[in-house]
Design an enzyme around this catalytic site. Structure first.
Site, PDB file in Angstrom:
ATOM      1  N   LYS A 121       0.855  -1.190   0.000  1.00 44.33           N
ATOM      2  CA  LYS A 121       0.000   0.000   0.000  1.00 44.33           C
ATOM      3  C   LYS A 121       0.888   1.235   0.000  1.00 44.33           C
ATOM      4  O   LYS A 121       1.594   1.492   0.965  1.00 44.33           O
ATOM      5  CB  LYS A 121      -0.934   0.011   1.209  1.00 44.33           C
ATOM      6  CG  LYS A 121      -1.967   1.128   1.158  1.00 44.33           C
ATOM      7  CD  LYS A 121      -2.908   1.079   2.348  1.00 44.33           C
ATOM      8  CE  LYS A 121      -4.083   2.033   2.169  1.00 44.33           C
ATOM      9  NZ  LYS A 121      -3.671   3.392   1.800  1.00 44.33           N
ATOM     10  N   ARG A 131      -3.892   8.826  -5.511  1.00 43.89           N
ATOM     11  CA  ARG A 131      -4.648   7.869  -6.328  1.00 43.89           C
ATOM     12  C   ARG A 131      -4.894   8.462  -7.718  1.00 43.89           C
ATOM     13  O   ARG A 131      -5.312   9.616  -7.854  1.00 43.89           O
ATOM     14  CB  ARG A 131      -5.976   7.558  -5.637  1.00 43.89           C
ATOM     15  CG  ARG A 131      -6.814   6.443  -6.270  1.00 43.89           C
ATOM     16  CD  ARG A 131      -6.338   5.091  -5.812  1.00 43.89           C
ATOM     17  NE  ARG A 131      -7.222   4.018  -6.269  1.00 43.89           N
ATOM     18  CZ  ARG A 131      -8.205   3.489  -5.537  1.00 43.89           C
ATOM     19  NH1 ARG A 131      -8.444   3.944  -4.306  1.00 43.89           N
ATOM     20  NH2 ARG A 131      -8.933   2.497  -6.006  1.00 43.89           N
TER      21      ARG A 131
END
Length: 505
Positions: free
Chosen positions: A210, A215
């Site tokens: 992660k 994003r």
């Protein structure tokens, strides 16, 4: 339809606590809307301005004309006025917007003015957000809710979906699909307390690094590339390095999900704030490059693959994206393997891991149970509800922030306050930011519109009679403000309660 009828429905929905009753009231209103009113009407009832940001804020609403005595305003009148305001630009635009806004408010009753004010500043709190409205559209048009939600996921416009559902029923909403250069909301992950818990839920799983980046959703078609944020904003011009990389991929058409991150020369990530500072500027004005890393694919060469199992989507991703631009992952059923991967990830300076079910579909716009995120320390993305003026060295700065998690009714549940983790730069920034969001004051407390998301690190959650949720964060401190997230993406009180109960078991 008169705008007053819409406002009356909103009042009834606000006074109703049961979700199904809200849906019923909204469905009745949707059924009564005329064809010309439908798209705008359902958007307004969901608290959405179809025209998007139109340049009207709290300052513009401080001195509106006296209200009309009798309702005469129609939904189409409101829609036309907001479209006019949205189209105004250039020199003198503020004055011209104000003129149109005053004309609209002069025709509105006191109740209509109150609704309009809340709508324009994003403060409509009636527990009837988009998901409730989607179910109301389904009920009114006698179409199953699932295809209506799916259509809204693809188009991002519930008004357009409502029109299609009324006109063509199930076939109308089924016609919506993923379109190149029209982004869809990203799939989100739920939070797990640890690797062992996540592995127990997922079984054999994809364990994926992660990254603490920005994003991105990237669309490619015949060499043309566009880059979108998690909020669906087009930022292609800001990321020429991403465009250059993706344009060379071996695919005619693709939609990719990933992260953009600033990487040091030794391969370790820069702090999140460095990535976001670069993300918010044009490439040529900031020497730091953002490198894309991809972890999912939604479309490939004419085929939508959102409904394919995750393991199949990854096979397609591996065909298109070079290994050095794919986020590292393993597939395992052994929690010990997953723990080692987690430890290596943290040692590399990254945020944590995602643990994904092999057969999970891509649930765009939803926080699916097929994706679980695990971080080494507890963190939550919360919304700032209010902030207090500081004292001593912090005199003159807004300091202690009030933290809230999203509640099922559309409001927020306070979990505590913190002034820890704030540098002088953060104090200076947040003072300016929260004065811009101010709604009113009470003593030394400045109350703000619930829009700013802050990432909070904490050591645990304890029972507390001081706050309405019965819980409070222990040793909460600011990790960073999330300019890339909206309040609708903040963590929920249900997530907080699961972490609290998990720690006690």
């Amino acid at each position: 339809m008169l705008f007053a009828d819409l406002v009356a429905t909103s009042d009834r929905v606000t006074a109703t606590s049961a979700r199904n009753d809200k849906i019923g009231l909204l469905a009745e209103a949707v059924a009564r809307l005329g064809d010309a009113d439908l798209a705008a009407g359902v958007a307004y009832l969901a608290g959405i301005i179809p025209q998007g940001a139109i340049g009207v804020g709290y300052a513009s609403l401080g001195d509106v004309p006296e209200p009309a005595q009798e309702p005469a305003l129609r939904i189409t009148d409101v829609d036309a006025a907001l479209s006019d305001i949205a189209a105004i630009g250039g020199a003198g635009s503020m004055g011209r917007r104000r003129e149109v806004l005053d004309g609209l408010f002069a025709r509105a009753t006191a109740e209509e003015q109150s609704f309009l004010s809340a709508l324009l500043v994003g403060g409509l709190r009636q527990g009837a957000g988009e998901r409730v409205m989607m179910d109301a559209i389904a009920k009114a048009s006698r179409v199953p809710a699932t295809p209506v939600r799916r259509a809204a996921m693809f188009t991002g416009d519930i008004g357009e979906v409502a029109v299609a559902a009324r006109r063509d029923g199930r076939s109308g909403v089924a016609a919506f699909g993923l379109r190149l250069f029209r982004p869809v909301l990203p799939m989100l992950a739920k939070t797990a307390a640890g690797v062992a818990e996540a592995m127990e839920k997922q079984g054999t799983a994809i364990v994926e690094r992660k990254l603490d980046g920005a994003r991105i959703q990237v669309h490619l078609h015949e060499g043309e590339v566009r880059v979108y944020t998690r909020n669906l904003n087009n930022v292609t011009d800001r990321l020429p390095e991403v465009v250059a990389v993706v344009s060379g991929f071996d695919a005619t058409a693709a939609v990719l999900d990933g992260e953009a991150m600033a990487i040091r020369g030794d391969g370790r990530p820069y702090p999140f704030q460095v990535t976001m500072a670069r993300f918010g500027t044009e490439g040529e004005s900031n020497p730091i490059e953002l490198r894309p890393f991809f972890f999912d694919i939604l479309h490939l060469d004419g085929d939508d693959v959102l409904d394919s199992p995750a393991v199949e989507r990854l096979e397609l991703l591996d065909r298109v994206v070079p290994a050095d631009l794919r986020i590292p992952r393993i597939v395992t059923d052994d929690p010990a393997d997953a723990e080692r991967f987690f430890a290596d990830t943290i040692a590399g300076g990254h945020e944590g891991v995602m643990i994904k079910s092999l057969d999970s579909v891509y649930a765009a716009g939803r926080r699916g149970a097929g994706w679980l995120k695990v971080k080494p320390v507890h963190t939550l993305d919360l919304v700032v509800l209010a902030v207090e003026w500081g004292s001593g060295r912090r005199h003159g700065w807004l300091s202690n922030i009030h933290l809230g998690a999203r509640a099922p009714d559309g409001g927020y549940v306070m979990l505590g306050k913190t002034f820890k983790g704030m540098t002088d730069a953060i104090l200076e920034w947040q003072t300016k930011r929260f004065l811009e969001l101010e709604t009113h004051r009470k003593g030394h407390v400045v109350y703000v519109r619930p829009e700013q998301v802050v990432e909070i690190a904490f050591d645990g959650i304890q029972a507390s009679s001081r706050y309405p949720g019965g819980m409070a964060l222990r040793f909460a401190r600011v990790k960073g403000y999330r300019e890339d997230k909206s309040a609708a993406e903040a963590d929920t009180i249900e997530t907080v309660r699961r972490l609290f109960e998990g720690a006690r078991s």
